[in-house]
Design an enzyme around this catalytic site. Structure first.
Site, PDB file in Angstrom:
ATOM      1  N   ASN A  14       0.834  -1.210   0.000  1.00 45.91           N
ATOM      2  CA  ASN A  14       0.000   0.000   0.000  1.00 45.91           C
ATOM      3  C   ASN A  14       0.867   1.258   0.000  1.00 45.91           C
ATOM      4  OD1 ASN A  14      -3.026  -0.296   0.100  1.00 45.91           O
ATOM      5  ND2 ASN A  14      -2.407  -1.890   1.545  1.00 45.91           N
ATOM      6  N   ARG A  61       3.385   0.235  25.639  1.00 44.76           N
ATOM      7  CA  ARG A  61       2.841   0.960  24.475  1.00 44.76           C
ATOM      8  C   ARG A  61       3.053   2.465  24.605  1.00 44.76           C
ATOM      9  NH1 ARG A  61      -0.333  -2.409  21.113  1.00 44.76           N
ATOM     10  NH2 ARG A  61      -0.768  -4.365  22.138  1.00 44.76           N
ATOM     11  N   MET A  86       0.863  -2.342  12.108  1.00 46.50           N
ATOM     12  CA  MET A  86       0.233  -3.419  12.879  1.00 46.50           C
ATOM     13  C   MET A  86       0.266  -3.249  14.398  1.00 46.50           C
ATOM     14  SD  MET A  86      -1.073  -5.147  10.478  1.00 46.50           S
ATOM     15  CE  MET A  86      -1.696  -6.518  11.447  1.00 46.50           C
ATOM     16  N   ILE A  88      -1.446  -1.429  17.683  1.00 42.88           N
ATOM     17  CA  ILE A  88      -2.535  -0.612  18.211  1.00 42.88           C
ATOM     18  C   ILE A  88      -1.931   0.608  18.908  1.00 42.88           C
ATOM     19  CG2 ILE A  88      -4.442  -0.545  19.867  1.00 42.88           C
ATOM     20  CD1 ILE A  88      -4.780  -3.578  19.350  1.00 42.88           C
ATOM     21  N   LEU A  89      -2.502   1.776  18.637  1.00 43.29           N
ATOM     22  CA  LEU A  89      -1.951   3.035  19.151  1.00 43.29           C
ATOM     23  C   LEU A  89      -2.734   3.516  20.371  1.00 43.29           C
ATOM     24  CD1 LEU A  89      -1.492   4.479  15.590  1.00 43.29           C
ATOM     25  CD2 LEU A  89       0.379   3.928  17.176  1.00 43.29           C
ATOM     26  N   ASN A 103      -6.078   5.339   8.296  1.00 41.06           N
ATOM     27  CA  ASN A 103      -5.725   3.915   8.220  1.00 41.06           C
ATOM     28  C   ASN A 103      -6.467   3.254   7.070  1.00 41.06           C
ATOM     29  OD1 ASN A 103      -4.759   1.290   9.126  1.00 41.06           O
ATOM     30  ND2 ASN A 103      -6.810   0.924   9.948  1.00 41.06           N
ATOM     31  N   HIS A 105      -7.931  -0.483   6.177  1.00 40.51           N
ATOM     32  CA  HIS A 105      -8.236  -1.737   6.873  1.00 40.51           C
ATOM     33  C   HIS A 105      -8.867  -2.727   5.884  1.00 40.51           C
ATOM     34  CE1 HIS A 105      -9.217  -4.403  10.177  1.00 40.51           C
ATOM     35  NE2 HIS A 105     -10.375  -4.574   9.581  1.00 40.51           N
ATOM     36  N   ASP A 141     -10.423   0.523  14.863  1.00 36.80           N
ATOM     37  CA  ASP A 141     -11.149   0.234  13.623  1.00 36.80           C
ATOM     38  C   ASP A 141     -12.592   0.751  13.628  1.00 36.80           C
ATOM     39  OD1 ASP A 141      -8.970  -0.941  12.344  1.00 36.80           O
ATOM     40  OD2 ASP A 141      -9.392  -2.906  13.175  1.00 36.80           O
ATOM     41  N   GLU A 170      -7.507  -1.922  -2.519  1.00 36.63           N
ATOM     42  CA  GLU A 170      -6.788  -1.064  -1.560  1.00 36.63           C
ATOM     43  C   GLU A 170      -5.836  -0.140  -2.305  1.00 36.63           C
ATOM     44  OE1 GLU A 170      -5.106  -2.865   1.995  1.00 36.63           O
ATOM     45  OE2 GLU A 170      -6.286  -4.685   1.687  1.00 36.63           O
TER      46      GLU A 170
HETATM   47  N1  NHR Z   1      -4.913   2.396  16.827  1.00 36.07           N
HETATM   48  C1  NHR Z   1      -6.059   2.955  17.230  1.00 36.07           C
HETATM   49  N2  NHR Z   1      -6.061   3.558  18.421  1.00 36.07           N
HETATM   50  N3  NHR Z   1      -7.185   2.944  16.497  1.00 36.07           N
HETATM   51  C2  NHR Z   1      -7.196   2.330  15.296  1.00 36.07           C
HETATM   52  O1  NHR Z   1      -8.326   2.324  14.597  1.00 36.07           O
HETATM   53  C3  NHR Z   1      -6.025   1.696  14.830  1.00 36.07           C
HETATM   54  C4  NHR Z   1      -4.880   1.760  15.633  1.00 36.07           C
HETATM   55  C5  NHR Z   1      -3.696   1.144  15.233  1.00 36.07           C
HETATM   56  C6  NHR Z   1      -3.645   0.433  14.061  1.00 36.07           C
HETATM   57  C7  NHR Z   1      -4.745  -0.570  12.101  1.00 36.07           C
HETATM   58  C8  NHR Z   1      -5.611  -1.813  12.429  1.00 36.07           C
HETATM   59  C9  NHR Z   1      -6.112  -2.483  11.171  1.00 36.07           C
HETATM   60  O2  NHR Z   1      -6.394  -1.791  10.179  1.00 36.07           O
HETATM   61  C10 NHR Z   1      -4.790   0.335  13.274  1.00 36.07           C
HETATM   62  C11 NHR Z   1      -5.968   0.978  13.625  1.00 36.07           C
HETATM   63  C12 NHR Z   1      -3.175  -3.789  14.538  1.00 36.07           C
HETATM   64  C13 NHR Z   1      -4.034  -4.542  15.327  1.00 36.07           C
HETATM   65  C14 NHR Z   1      -3.482  -5.471  16.378  1.00 36.07           C
HETATM   66  O3  NHR Z   1      -4.219  -6.225  16.993  1.00 36.07           O
HETATM   67  C15 NHR Z   1      -5.395  -4.396  15.148  1.00 36.07           C
HETATM   68  C16 NHR Z   1      -5.878  -3.502  14.211  1.00 36.07           C
HETATM   69  C17 NHR Z   1      -5.024  -2.745  13.429  1.00 36.07           C
HETATM   70  C18 NHR Z   1      -3.674  -2.898  13.585  1.00 36.07           C
HETATM   71  N4  NHR Z   1      -2.156  -5.434  16.641  1.00 36.07           N
HETATM   72  C19 NHR Z   1      -1.443  -6.222  17.675  1.00 36.07           C
HETATM   73  C20 NHR Z   1      -1.117  -5.349  18.894  1.00 36.07           C
HETATM   74  O4  NHR Z   1      -1.001  -5.945  19.981  1.00 36.07           O
HETATM   75  C21 NHR Z   1      -0.138  -6.753  17.147  1.00 36.07           C
HETATM   76  C22 NHR Z   1      -0.278  -7.629  15.940  1.00 36.07           C
HETATM   77  C23 NHR Z   1       1.025  -7.861  15.202  1.00 36.07           C
HETATM   78  O5  NHR Z   1       2.075  -7.265  15.574  1.00 36.07           O
HETATM   79  O6  NHR Z   1       1.007  -8.616  14.222  1.00 36.07           O
HETATM   80  O7  NHR Z   1      -0.900  -4.128  18.744  1.00 36.07           O
HETATM   81  O8  NHR Z   1      -6.309  -3.714  11.166  1.00 36.07           O
HETATM   82  C1  GAR Z   2      -3.146  -4.660   3.837  1.00 30.92           C
HETATM   83  O1  GAR Z   2      -4.121  -5.562   3.397  1.00 30.92           O
HETATM   84  C2  GAR Z   2      -3.714  -3.719   4.876  1.00 30.92           C
HETATM   85  O2  GAR Z   2      -5.040  -3.341   4.607  1.00 30.92           O
HETATM   86  C3  GAR Z   2      -3.651  -4.564   6.091  1.00 30.92           C
HETATM   87  O3  GAR Z   2      -2.479  -5.311   6.015  1.00 30.92           O
HETATM   88  C4  GAR Z   2      -2.068  -5.404   4.654  1.00 30.92           C
HETATM   89  C5  GAR Z   2      -0.738  -4.745   4.528  1.00 30.92           C
HETATM   90  O4  GAR Z   2      -0.183  -4.976   3.268  1.00 30.92           O
HETATM   91  N1  GAR Z   2      -3.641  -3.752   7.249  1.00 30.92           N
HETATM   92  C6  GAR Z   2      -3.937  -4.212   8.420  1.00 30.92           C
HETATM   93  O5  GAR Z   2      -4.328  -5.356   8.604  1.00 30.92           O
HETATM   94  C7  GAR Z   2      -3.727  -3.218   9.528  1.00 30.92           C
HETATM   95  N2  GAR Z   2      -3.877  -3.894  10.758  1.00 30.92           N
HETATM   96  P1  GAR Z   2       0.971  -4.047   2.704  1.00 30.92           P
HETATM   97  O6  GAR Z   2       2.044  -3.995   3.797  1.00 30.92           O
HETATM   98  O7  GAR Z   2       1.445  -4.754   1.501  1.00 30.92           O
HETATM   99  O8  GAR Z   2       0.380  -2.717   2.439  1.00 30.92           O
END
Ligand code: NHR
Ligand code: GAR
Length: 212
Positions: A14, A61, A86, A88-89, A103, A105, A141, A170
């Site tokens: 992306n 975090r 990846m 969570i913020l 973001n 998703h 999300d 995407e």
């Molecule tokens: N942070 C907030 N506060 N709000 C959102 O909407 C966020 C965010 C951070 C990232 C992307 C999201 C997605 O599009 C995103 C949206 C990571 C996880 C997760 O569970 C979930 C959703 C998203 C990104 N992460 C694990 C964690 O403990 C780690 C997983 C890993 O490292 O592979 O942070 O999907």
């Molecule tokens: C994409 O499908 C994106 O939407 C998703 O991970 C892939 C990343 O691919 N994002 C998430 O799941 C965020 N949690 P890329 O690194 O090739 O863009």
């Protein structure tokens, strides 16, 4: 010209779509929370500065997010773009970038937030799936939606074939949204709604599986 910083964690396709879209903005840096993210090489090949803030080297975090925000802010970006990021913020991080944090998703939110979206969609037997670009809020999300792309789920789909179909969309919608942002055509209002200044809309239905 607006400035953006892109956050990644892995492959970075992306991010690559954004780099190749010739957007009317300055891509100041690409930052990863993993040193081995493939996308870092791609960014370097495009001459974009790259940085790593390794989440694994922070005790919690808050500490990671503070370091990440400090680094981002040295670039003074107008927008911070999560492109397959990846981690969570924390609410404090999200509040600091309110209205400036976007973001992509891989599902039709509010369905299938979180991880493993394609596997869960297949398991449920839904007939349409897709992706969502949204403003990030503390509620994972669930931020205000800017655009969604819908694809059919086909009979013999696997996680791989479905994710490929979604990813193609995407790569189309994400550059469009960033272009709108950079041209002040989309914004988050103080009431938390998305305001889009655009004329064209399409009213087609996607029926899946199609009618006879
Ligand atoms: N942070 C907030 N506060 N709000 C959102 O909407 C966020 C965010 C951070 C990232 C992307 C999201 C997605 O599009 C995103 C949206 C990571 C996880 C997760 O569970 C979930 C959703 C998203 C990104 N992460 C694990 C964690 O403990 C780690 C997983 C890993 O490292 O592979 O942070 O999907
Ligand atoms: C994409 O499908 C994106 O939407 C998703 O991970 C892939 C990343 O691919 N994002 C998430 O799941 C965020 N949690 P890329 O690194 O090739 O863009």
């Amino acid at each position: 010209m607006k400035k953006i910083v892109i956050l990644i964690s892995g492959r970075g396709s992306n991010m690559q779509a954004l780099l190749e879209a010739k957007l009317p903005c300055h891509i100041a840096a690409v930052i990863s929370n993993r040193a081995d993210a493939k996308g870092l090489e791609t960014a370097q090949q495009h001459g974009i500065p790259t940085e790593v803030v390794a989440h694994a080297q922070h005790p919690n975090r808050e500490s990671f997010d503070t370091a990440l925000a400090q680094l981002i802010d040295t670039y003074q970006p107008d927008f911070v773009i999560l492109a397959g990021f990846m981690r969570i913020l924390t609410p404090a991080f999200v509040a600091h970038y309110q209205g400036r944090l976007i973001n992509i998703h891989p599902s039709l939110l509010p369905s299938y937030g979180g991880l493993h979206t394609h596997a869960r969609a297949l398991q449920d037997g839904v007939k349409v799936h897709g992706c969502t670009v949204h403003f990030v809020t503390p509620d994972l999300d669930h931020g205000p939606i800017i655009v969604q792309a819908v694809v059919p789920v086909l009979q013999d789909d696997t996680e791989q074939s479905l994710s490929k179909r979604v990813l193609r969309e995407e790569h189309r919608v994400f550059p469009q949204v960033v272009r709108w942002l950079c041209q002040d055509q989309v914004e988050l209002t103080s009431e938390g709604h998305v305001r889009l200044r655009r004329r064209k809309q399409s009213g087609f239905a996607l029926i899946s599986p199609g009618l006879e």
